[in-house]
Design a protein around this motif. Structure first.
Motif, short mmCIF file in Angstrom:
data_model
loop_
_atom_site.label_atom_id
_atom_site.label_comp_id
_atom_site.label_asym_id
_atom_site.label_seq_id
_atom_site.Cartn_x
_atom_site.Cartn_y
_atom_site.Cartn_z
N ASP A 144 0.83 -1.20 0.00
CA ASP A 144 0.00 0.00 0.00
C ASP A 144 0.86 1.25 0.00
O ASP A 144 0.61 2.21 -0.72
N ALA A 148 0.42 8.55 1.81
CA ALA A 148 -0.48 9.69 1.95
C ALA A 148 0.16 10.87 2.66
O ALA A 148 -0.45 11.92 2.77
N TYR A 160 -7.53 4.53 1.68
CA TYR A 160 -6.14 4.17 1.92
C TYR A 160 -6.08 3.23 3.12
O TYR A 160 -6.68 3.51 4.16
N ARG A 180 -3.35 12.84 -1.29
CA ARG A 180 -3.74 11.67 -2.08
C ARG A 180 -4.36 12.09 -3.41
O ARG A 180 -3.98 11.60 -4.45
#
Lengths: 340, 356, 311
Positions: free
Chosen positions: B261, B267, B331, B344
């Motif tokens: 991720d 982020a 997220y 983001r």
């Protein structure tokens, strides 16, 4: 011969000083301190070393204590009259008589009193006047000897470290020889020869100390020069086409001088002790010179009956040495980058 | 500390690929160093969990507190000047702070082992490598000298040091950098620890050797099913081995997420900056963009978000209010940024995809 | 190990010029400087023409200095340090008589240095910047500031005269006579050992390998003793060794203050009587002792620090 040699600057004790004060070494501290000091503050300013050091030194009580000690004894050397003035006895250290000219009483070996603050010696001299006048020889030899040995040591060590090669080899061998030839023995042998012809004075002692005393400082400075030489800014100067001399005097010398300076400061104390030791052994100054070492030597048989004859010159001697020692200590702490 | 104290392990999204037994739980760890210049807040309320078989990468610049975190877990923060405060540091459920120094020592080295950045300075120069590896068996297992040497040889073979039997009596300076790090690894793994903390294990090594060491660490981890905490500033190293990523800035955690991720869609503006400043081999004709400014002094942290002076997304709120770790829509990770959503979307938008 | 052999060989080779230089200086200063060498050999006694001739022959005084030197050194290497005409004795005999006293004094002083200096240094390093550390720093500064002979007289006055614990001087009381002089002799080096140990140990306690040792879960005593101290001791041992080398050459001042007829005191006395044969003979012996011991230290250093061997 080392107990005595150690009062001189070339003994093995100073060898340890080299070890103890390897402060030109790269920061070898832990990762931890490196992280703390390096990342959180990022201090890197060699140029301001001396002004920074002065700022730090100024704040320390010990510095002022040593400065006062050195100040007092230097003043005593320059103008002993200032110190003898308040004394009720004679101010002339050489005006001695066994009988008091007025009362006719014997006045040798008087214990300390309000009349004779430090008592009188075996010839009836006022001991306070003598001890005060003893400062001059100590300070002259201490500072003069240090200047001389620093001069020789810096040239030898600087040449040795900067040029390397056979120059370095020759100088290093000479240094080795002088190390193996204990200072005190050297001083004894050479001063003894001088005495045979002319009688010795302070200059002879100073000369012998300077000529035999430089190897340690030379080694220290050589090491510092070697390290400074490897620094990037020297590489940079070289790459920019600076001449050897320019590199030496503008870049290497100022950055390598700190440890030698500290050693020299501490060395003044060492040399003052060495002069006293040589005079004590009978190969330094000779009567009628006035020197603390000589006073102690002449009183050593009276340690049981009149210990003050040893105590007072011993005290003045120790305080003078202490002054220079502390000064060197404080300055070393200030110049040591690890203490920043 | 209390502002972020609300974040606990429970909040961490569980997306580990291999979920094993929980080995290590760190809750609300802070470390201060009291110096003449002031209190250095080296670590501030850091929390995380490590499972068996998991690789957790703690990423950050030097001074971000990642190494100090490791030292705190080991219980070797130099004190003074260091002061460690934690709600709990639990190993297999046991709070390490409750242990006596003697029991703590048993955990240290036997259960949680550590290797350091510079293998040359981290190995004692005056003892042979065999002696240093064997010392683990001598002290913790009461082995004889001979047994210890044999064990050392075996370990050296395990970490693939050639001619281990011949070299067991050699000193650290006689080895190359990579071989020294292998010695360190052998020493750390000697008692089969459950957790291995590797503090910048490849930073001091040549690039070619780095890959070998990482590969070795990876295979040993698999073999022993260890929990591995990999501390590094090198995002490249992390990409290939980490399961979970925790990004630190100025002593605090600013983002944590599963490694995949994180690489796909971080982020935090700092993460974004880091990503843009690493060269990629597969990268297109992209320019490297450094992060403007320098990390803040840990003695005088800026008010609000510590990253605000360098942040391109900075708003007034960032200058006054410290952001907490939180989850954001779309997220899987946690991020400590008031404007994470904007980061983001800007990223997704900049990437040429759909906008708002 | 061939590395060790090479290292030793290099040290030995380096020692040769040092040895020649130092002994030549002694010889030159003792016999060859201006003045009547014969008179110098005979001290202040008048001597007959035949003695004079014998002396010229024995010391080959008609030859150039360097020839005389090599001849003399040839004898020295065979254990012949010359003859004191004044005392009618072989200098090597005198050396055999006085050297053991110097050894006793030096040995005792070194033992005191090691025990007290090391413990003070270790304590100071472990309690850095605490009271104990400050105490060690202050007391060592004072110890270094007081010249040995002043300290010697102070010790005599207090411990021999006032308290009457020790003899004031001489060696009539056997081993006991050496205790007070040894303490005086040790004081300065003790201070250095303490400071040096403090510095090196507090440095090595900050080293990465100490961090590693802690991370290995070793007990504190082992971390300090086996890992930090072992490294910190390398320069300390070197210092103590060189100090011993110096002391074995004769602690001139301490021997003089306490009237111990060791090598140093004998040299000073011989200077007083202008007995140059003794001065030169014993000085050369001292130089040799110094060089031999510093060689041993060098080799020992290589044992202590494996990095040295592979320079």
């Amino acid at each position: 011969m080392s107990d005595s040699g150690r009062e001189g600057p070339e003994s093995s004790a100073e060898e340890a000083y080299r070890e103890e004060h390897r402060f030109v070494d790269e920061a070898v501290g832990s990762k931890m301190t490196a992280v703390l000091a390096g990342d959180f503050e990022v201090v890197e300013k060699e140029a301001g070393l001396f002004s920074d050091a002065w700022k730090q030194v100024r704040r320390r009580k010990l510095f002022w204590f040593s400065a006062v000690l050195i100040g007092i004894f230097t003043l005593m050397a320059i103008a002993p009259a200032l110190f003898t003035l308040p004394s009720p006895a004679t101010h002339d250290p050489r005006e001695c008589s066994l009988r008091n000219p007025e009362t006719g009483e014997f006045q040798d070996l008087l214990q300390p009193s309000s009349e004779h603050w430090f008592g009188t010696d075996i010839q009836g001299c006022d001991y306070y006047a003598r001890v005060v006048h003893g400062a001059r020889v100590s300070i002259i030899i201490g500072i003069g000897g240090t200047l001389l040995l620093s001069f020789i040591g810096l040239i030898a060590g600087g040449t040795s470290g900067f040029y390397g090669g056979w120059t370095d080899n020759v100088i290093s061998r000479i240094v080795d020889v002088l190390y193996a030839f204990p200072f005190i023995i050297a001083a004894i042998l050479f001063l003894n020869l001088v005495a045979a012809e002319t009688g010795r004075n302070a200059w002879h002692v100073l000369l012998v100390i300077g000529v035999f005393g430089w190897p340690t400082l030379s080694r220290i400075f050589r090491g510092a020069v070697l390290q400074a030489k490897e620094k990037e800014y020297v590489e940079a100067a070289r790459a920019l086409g600076a001449s050897n001399n320019r590199i030496l005097f503008r870049h290497v010398f100022p950055n390598a001088i700190a440890p030698a300076l500290v050693f020299a400061m501490i060395g003044v104390g060492g040399i003052i002790g060495a002069e006293a030791a040589l005079s004590f052994l009978g190969v330094g100054l000779q009567l009628p010179a006035i020197s603390w070492g000589l006073m102690i030597a002449n009183s050593q048989d009276r340690i049981a009956t009149d210990p003050f004859l040893i105590f007072f010159p011993g005290l003045f001697l120790s305080l003078t040495v202490l002054g220079f020692l502390l000064l060197g200590d404080v300055v070393r702490d200030a110049l040591d980058p690890r203490n920043r | 500390m209390e502002e972020v104290g609300s974040v606990t392990v429970a909040d961490i999204p569980s997306h580990q690929q291999k979920v094993g037994e929980v080995l290590l739980e760190v809750e609300d760890l802070s470390v201060d160093f009291k110096t003449d210049a002031g209190v250095v807040k080296a670590v501030q309320s850091v929390s995380f969990t490590l499972h068996a078989g998991e690789t957790l990468a703690i990423i950050g610049e030097s001074g971000s507190g990642k190494s100090v975190t490791a030292q705190a877990i080991m219980g070797i923060v130099p004190s003074p000047p260091g002061v460690v405060n934690a709600h709990a540091i639990r190993f297999r459920g046991q709070n390490l702070a409750d242990l006596t120094e003697k029991d703590r020592r048993k955990v240290r080295g036997q259960e949680i082992a550590m290797i350091f950045q510079d293998p040359l300075t981290s190995l004692n120069p005056v003892y042979s490598v065999g002696k240093q590896i064997g010392e683990m068996f001598r002290v913790h297992r009461g082995a004889s000298r001979k047994e210890a040497t044999e064990a050392a040889i075996e370990l050296m073979e395990q970490v693939r040091i050639p001619e281990a039997r011949l070299r067991v009596g050699d000193y650290p300076h006689q080895f190359s950098g990579g071989m020294r790090q292998r010695v360190m690894i052998a020493m750390a793994l000697s008692l089969d620890p459950a957790v291995l903390i590797a503090d910048e294990p490849t930073t001091a090594l040549d690039v070619t050797v780095q890959a070998q060491i990482m590969e070795l660490l990876g295979s040993l981890q698999e073999e022993h099913n260890m929990g591995l905490i990999l501390i590094t500033h090198d995002l490249g190293v992390v990409a290939s081995v980490a399961d979970t990523v925790q990004l630190m800035y100025a002593g605090g955690v600013v983002e944590k997420a599963g490694a995949d991720d994180f690489y796909e869609a971080h982020a935090h503006p700092y993460a974004e900056g880091l990503m843009r400043s690493i060269p990629t081999l597969i990268g297109e004709d992209e320019r490297l963009i450094p992060i403007e400014g320098a990390p803040p002094s840990l003695i005088r942290l800026p008010p609000g978000c510590p990253f605000n002076p360098r942040c391109p997304y900075v708003t007034d709120r960032c200058r006054t209010e410290k952001p907490l770790l939180r989850s954001i829509a779309g997220y899987a990770g946690l991020v400590a940024c008031h404007n994470a959503e904007d980061v983001r979307s800007a990223k997704v938008g900049g990437g040429g995809g759909s906008g708002e | 190990m061939p590395d060790v052999v090479r290292y030793t060989a290099r040290r030995l080779l380096l020692m040769i010029p040092t040895f020649i230089g130092a002994t030549f200086l002694v010889f030159f200063a003792g016999f060859a400087l201006p003045g009547d060498p014969i008179a110098a050999l005979g001290g202040e006694r008048s001597m007959s023409e035949s003695t004079r001739q014998q002396l010229i022959e024995r010391y080959h005084l008609d030859e150039p200095v360097w020839q005389q030197y090599f001849r003399y050194m040839g004898d020295v290497l065979q254990g012949d340090l010359g003859v004191s005409i004044l005392r009618r004795r072989e200098v090597s005999d005198i050396f055999k008589e006085v050297f053991p006293r110097t050894v006793k004094l030096a040995g005792l002083a070194i033992a005191i240095e090691i025990v007290m200096g090391l413990s003070a240094g270790v304590l100071a390093a472990l309690k850095k910047d605490k009271f104990l550390d400050q105490l060690v720093l202050v007391s060592t500064t004072f110890a270094v500031a007081i010249p040995v002979f002043v300290l010697g007289f102070a010790a005599q006055n207090i411990f021999a005269i006032r308290l009457d614990i020790f003899p004031i001087g001489g060696i009539q009381d056997g081993a006991w006579s050496y205790v007070l002089p040894a303490f005086v002799l040790a004081t300065l080096s003790l201070a250095y050992v303490a400071r040096l140990t403090r510095t090196t140990l507090s440095e090595s306690l900050n080293e990465d390998y100490v961090q590693t040792a802690k991370a290995k879960g070793l007990p504190q005593s082992r971390v300090v003793g086996r890992h930090a101290l072992r490294n910190a001791l390398i320069p300390v041992v070197t210092f103590i060794g060189l100090d011993l080398a110096g002391l074995l050459g004769g602690a001139i001042i301490t021997e003089t203050v306490f009237n111990i007829p060791g090598v140093g005191r004998t040299i000073v006395q011989a200077i007083g009587t202008r007995d140059h044969a003794i001065v030169v003979g014993l000085s050369i012996a001292a130089v040799i002792v110094y060089l031999v011991i510093s060689l041993v230290i060098d080799l020992f250093y290589a044992v202590l620090d494996p990095r040295i061997r592979y320079e």
